[in-house]
Design a protein around this motif. Structure first.
Motif, PDB file in Angstrom:
ATOM      1  N   ILE A 288     -13.074  -3.484   5.967  1.00 40.66           N
ATOM      2  CA  ILE A 288     -13.531  -4.765   5.441  1.00 40.66           C
ATOM      3  C   ILE A 288     -13.065  -4.862   3.990  1.00 40.66           C
ATOM      4  N   SER A 289     -12.613  -6.041   3.576  1.00 40.61           N
ATOM      5  CA  SER A 289     -12.167  -6.226   2.202  1.00 40.61           C
ATOM      6  C   SER A 289     -12.366  -7.689   1.822  1.00 40.61           C
ATOM      7  N   ASN A 290     -11.883  -8.056   0.634  1.00 39.48           N
ATOM      8  CA  ASN A 290     -11.936  -9.459   0.228  1.00 39.48           C
ATOM      9  C   ASN A 290     -10.646  -9.829  -0.505  1.00 39.48           C
ATOM     10  N   LEU A 291     -10.541 -11.090  -0.853  1.00 40.47           N
ATOM     11  CA  LEU A 291      -9.304 -11.610  -1.414  1.00 40.47           C
ATOM     12  C   LEU A 291      -8.893 -10.881  -2.692  1.00 40.47           C
ATOM     13  N   GLN A 292      -9.809 -10.726  -3.631  1.00 42.76           N
ATOM     14  CA  GLN A 292      -9.441 -10.130  -4.909  1.00 42.76           C
ATOM     15  C   GLN A 292      -8.959  -8.699  -4.743  1.00 42.76           C
ATOM     16  N   ASP A 293      -9.645  -7.916  -3.912  1.00 42.60           N
ATOM     17  CA  ASP A 293      -9.209  -6.540  -3.675  1.00 42.60           C
ATOM     18  C   ASP A 293      -7.823  -6.503  -3.048  1.00 42.60           C
ATOM     19  N   LEU A 294      -7.584  -7.372  -2.091  1.00 40.41           N
ATOM     20  CA  LEU A 294      -6.302  -7.350  -1.398  1.00 40.41           C
ATOM     21  C   LEU A 294      -5.160  -7.817  -2.304  1.00 40.41           C
ATOM     22  N   ARG A 295      -5.445  -8.691  -3.233  1.00 39.38           N
ATOM     23  CA  ARG A 295      -4.408  -9.071  -4.190  1.00 39.38           C
ATOM     24  C   ARG A 295      -3.980  -7.854  -5.013  1.00 39.38           C
ATOM     25  N   SER A 296      -4.937  -7.009  -5.368  1.00 40.44           N
ATOM     26  CA  SER A 296      -4.607  -5.766  -6.077  1.00 40.44           C
ATOM     27  C   SER A 296      -3.903  -4.781  -5.160  1.00 40.44           C
ATOM     28  N   TRP A 297      -4.419  -4.670  -3.946  1.00 43.62           N
ATOM     29  CA  TRP A 297      -3.891  -3.693  -2.996  1.00 43.62           C
ATOM     30  C   TRP A 297      -2.432  -3.994  -2.632  1.00 43.62           C
ATOM     31  N   ALA A 298      -2.051  -5.251  -2.574  1.00 46.11           N
ATOM     32  CA  ALA A 298      -0.677  -5.609  -2.223  1.00 46.11           C
ATOM     33  C   ALA A 298       0.316  -4.883  -3.130  1.00 46.11           C
ATOM     34  N   ARG A 299       0.046  -4.902  -4.430  1.00 48.72           N
ATOM     35  CA  ARG A 299       0.957  -4.263  -5.387  1.00 48.72           C
ATOM     36  C   ARG A 299       0.807  -2.741  -5.363  1.00 48.72           C
ATOM     37  N   ILE A 300      -0.424  -2.262  -5.299  1.00 52.93           N
ATOM     38  CA  ILE A 300      -0.650  -0.811  -5.273  1.00 52.93           C
ATOM     39  C   ILE A 300       0.063  -0.181  -4.086  1.00 52.93           C
ATOM     40  N   LEU A 301      -0.068  -0.799  -2.947  1.00 56.01           N
ATOM     41  CA  LEU A 301       0.552  -0.278  -1.728  1.00 56.01           C
ATOM     42  C   LEU A 301       2.063  -0.256  -1.842  1.00 56.01           C
ATOM     43  N   ALA A 302       2.648  -1.361  -2.286  1.00 64.09           N
ATOM     44  CA  ALA A 302       4.108  -1.474  -2.317  1.00 64.09           C
ATOM     45  C   ALA A 302       4.752  -0.649  -3.422  1.00 64.09           C
ATOM     46  N   THR A 303       4.041  -0.434  -4.535  1.00 59.30           N
ATOM     47  CA  THR A 303       4.624   0.309  -5.648  1.00 59.30           C
ATOM     48  C   THR A 303       4.243   1.783  -5.644  1.00 59.30           C
ATOM     49  N   GLY A 304       3.226   2.152  -4.852  1.00 62.14           N
ATOM     50  CA  GLY A 304       2.916   3.559  -4.684  1.00 62.14           C
ATOM     51  C   GLY A 304       2.201   4.214  -5.835  1.00 62.14           C
ATOM     52  N   SER A 305       1.361   3.490  -6.531  1.00 61.89           N
ATOM     53  CA  SER A 305       0.713   4.052  -7.710  1.00 61.89           C
ATOM     54  C   SER A 305      -0.295   5.153  -7.384  1.00 61.89           C
ATOM     55  N   LEU A 306      -0.689   5.297  -6.117  1.00 60.10           N
ATOM     56  CA  LEU A 306      -1.624   6.358  -5.732  1.00 60.10           C
ATOM     57  C   LEU A 306      -0.920   7.576  -5.139  1.00 60.10           C
ATOM     58  N   LEU A 307       0.409   7.536  -5.123  1.00 59.97           N
ATOM     59  CA  LEU A 307       1.180   8.616  -4.508  1.00 59.97           C
ATOM     60  C   LEU A 307       2.228   9.143  -5.470  1.00 59.97           C
ATOM     61  N   LYS A 308       2.740  10.326  -5.181  1.00 58.91           N
ATOM     62  CA  LYS A 308       3.883  10.833  -5.917  1.00 58.91           C
ATOM     63  C   LYS A 308       5.103   9.977  -5.582  1.00 58.91           C
ATOM     64  N   PRO A 309       6.007   9.788  -6.554  1.00 62.17           N
ATOM     65  CA  PRO A 309       7.169   8.931  -6.301  1.00 62.17           C
ATOM     66  C   PRO A 309       7.975   9.326  -5.065  1.00 62.17           C
ATOM     67  N   ALA A 310       8.176  10.610  -4.846  1.00 56.91           N
ATOM     68  CA  ALA A 310       8.973  11.034  -3.695  1.00 56.91           C
ATOM     69  C   ALA A 310       8.279  10.699  -2.380  1.00 56.91           C
ATOM     70  N   THR A 311       6.968  10.779  -2.379  1.00 60.56           N
ATOM     71  CA  THR A 311       6.215  10.454  -1.172  1.00 60.56           C
ATOM     72  C   THR A 311       6.264   8.957  -0.898  1.00 60.56           C
ATOM     73  N   GLN A 312       6.120   8.150  -1.964  1.00 61.95           N
ATOM     74  CA  GLN A 312       6.241   6.710  -1.804  1.00 61.95           C
ATOM     75  C   GLN A 312       7.630   6.320  -1.302  1.00 61.95           C
ATOM     76  N   ALA A 313       8.645   7.013  -1.774  1.00 57.68           N
ATOM     77  CA  ALA A 313      10.001   6.726  -1.317  1.00 57.68           C
ATOM     78  C   ALA A 313      10.123   6.956   0.184  1.00 57.68           C
ATOM     79  N   GLN A 314       9.471   7.998   0.688  1.00 54.77           N
ATOM     80  CA  GLN A 314       9.496   8.238   2.128  1.00 54.77           C
ATOM     81  C   GLN A 314       8.742   7.142   2.872  1.00 54.77           C
ATOM     82  N   ARG A 315       7.626   6.696   2.296  1.00 53.06           N
ATOM     83  CA  ARG A 315       6.875   5.612   2.936  1.00 53.06           C
ATOM     84  C   ARG A 315       7.741   4.362   3.085  1.00 53.06           C
TER      85      ARG A 315
END
Length: 412
Positions: A288-315
């Motif tokens: 469950i989520s809401n609009l404001q969280d998902l607006r943040s999550w869109a960028r976090i997910l695509a840029t990989g700020s919660l992962l190591k760069p090499a791991t995000q590259a594999q994603r």
């Protein structure tokens, strides 16, 4: 008891949906942007994105409202934004058809298969911690998986395992529709899938399967030593400050929330599914989520700020699907250049995407999953919106067949 054809797609909305009701010409097919060694997505040169001024907003209003009328969508919330271009944020229609209460931008919503982005992020964090390896086979962690000594965690996350999708099983559909408020355990869900032969050998095909994510959820629990919902909370939503996002473990639905409307019923009639138990989707679709969280999550997910760069590259190392212009990485889609995921389960659909070249985000939340002319409402809206703001990157995916085959397109 026969089951509605469309219910079987119920947790994978990202690969569902198709052409807009209004003819729209899509741009050329774009594969995934090439990840650079740092793990970030390399923007394409010459990116253009319109100023979200009154003129563009009026066009978006008209397009969204037309789709809503034609597809009989009760309510929807939309946010489009890009740096220096402004923000378009609108709510349309009603959150509750019985009272006429309007949709509100702060409402909590079930996001279906967007949940997969959280589960796979959890898995990738464990990769970063050295607790799992993407090329480990699933039998290292979970016993009894068909072809378990050959299927890797990477193939599960990339939808290339060949495992039968449990949501396509007749007995599962019957059990769910008989009592949609009944809780399911992860093992029960796997049992529905494992009684079927594999559809193909690991890595041979792309085929969307919710079974994959149930297994990955169990891997996260086993290797982290904590329930999946707790791991997601401690390692993803809290660090990302997603205060209204969580993996539901029962039918509890915090206020404010919209009522959900579905025809995934034994007789195909519209029903209110707001309090249906989402445990049947668990790691594949119960967030469950809401609009404001998902607006943040869109960028976090695509840029990989919660992962190591090499791991995000594999994603982000996506591979083609059977859908022209769409590719899939590790729990993430690239559709005509937009990176993210969509979601669908009875009564709700969602779409959360990020366009790297414009640093643009798109979030769509609606309170129905009823298809219109075999087209998903979230895809109809996504296509209508992107045809205006990014005509060279139009979000468009074809409808999914009722039963998967080795060449089937992804299904929710």
């Amino acid at each position: 008891m026969s089951s509605p054809k469309s219910w079987r797609k119920a947790c994978v909305a990202v690969a569902v949906g198709a052409a807009l009701v209004i003819p729209v010409t899509a741009g050329g097919a774009y594969g995934a942007p090439t990840p650079d060694p740092s793990g970030s997505v390399s923007p394409s040169p010459g990116a253009t994105f319109p100023n979200l001024d009154a003129s563009v907003s009026a066009r978006l209003d008209t397009a969204i409202q037309q789709v809503m009328r034609e597809a009989a969508i009760p309510g929807v919330t939309v946010a489009v934004s890009a740096p220096d271009k402004g923000t378009y944020l609108r709510t349309f229609g009603v959150a509750d058809k019985s009272t006429g209460a309007p949709m509100e931008a702060d409402m909590n919503m079930r996001i279906g298969s967007e949940s997969k982005t959280f589960t796979v992020t959890a898995l990738l964090q464990l990769v970063d911690q050295g607790k799992v390896g993407l090329d480990d086979t699933i039998d290292k962690y979970i016993a009894g998986v068909p072809n378990g000594n050959r299927i890797t965690l990477r193939q599960l996350a990339g939808m290339r395992s060949g495992l039968f999708n449990y949501t396509m099983d007749d007995d599962f559909v019957k059990a769910f529709l008989t009592d949609p408020r009944k809780p399911f355990t992860p093992q029960q869900l796997l049992d529905y899938g494992f009684k079927h032969p594999v559809n193909f050998q690991p890595g041979a095909e792309f085929q969307y399967s919710n079974t994959n994510l149930i297994l990955l959820g169990l891997v996260v629990e086993k290797t982290s030593g904590m329930p999946l919902q707790d791991f997601i909370s401690q390692n993803i939503t809290r660090p990302a400050r997603l205060r209204n996002t969580f993996l539901a473990t029962d039918a509890t639905f915090p206020n404010p929330h919209a009522q959900g409307y579905t025809n995934q019923t034994p007789d195909g009639k519209i029903a209110n599914s707001t309090d249906w138990d989402p445990s049947w989707a668990w790691a594949a679709g119960a967030v469950i989520s809401n609009l404001q969280d998902l607006r943040s999550w869109a960028r976090i997910l695509a840029t990989g700020s919660l992962l190591k760069p090499a791991t995000q590259a594999q994603r982000l190392d996506t591979a083609p699907t059977t859908v022209p212009g769409a590719s899939y990485g590790l729990g993430i889609f690239n559709v005509q250049g937009w990176i993210g995921h969509n979601g669908s389960l009875p009564g709700y659909e969602s779409l959360t995407m990020y366009l790297p070249e414009a640093e643009a985000t798109l979030v769509v939340l609606l309170n129905t999953d009823v298809v219109h002319n075999e087209e998903e409402p979230s895809t109809l809206l996504g296509q209508a919106i992107t045809s205006i703001v990014t005509p060279n990157h139009v979000y468009n995916l074809p409808v999914v067949p009722a039963r998967p085959t080795p060449s089937a397109t992804p299904s929710p």
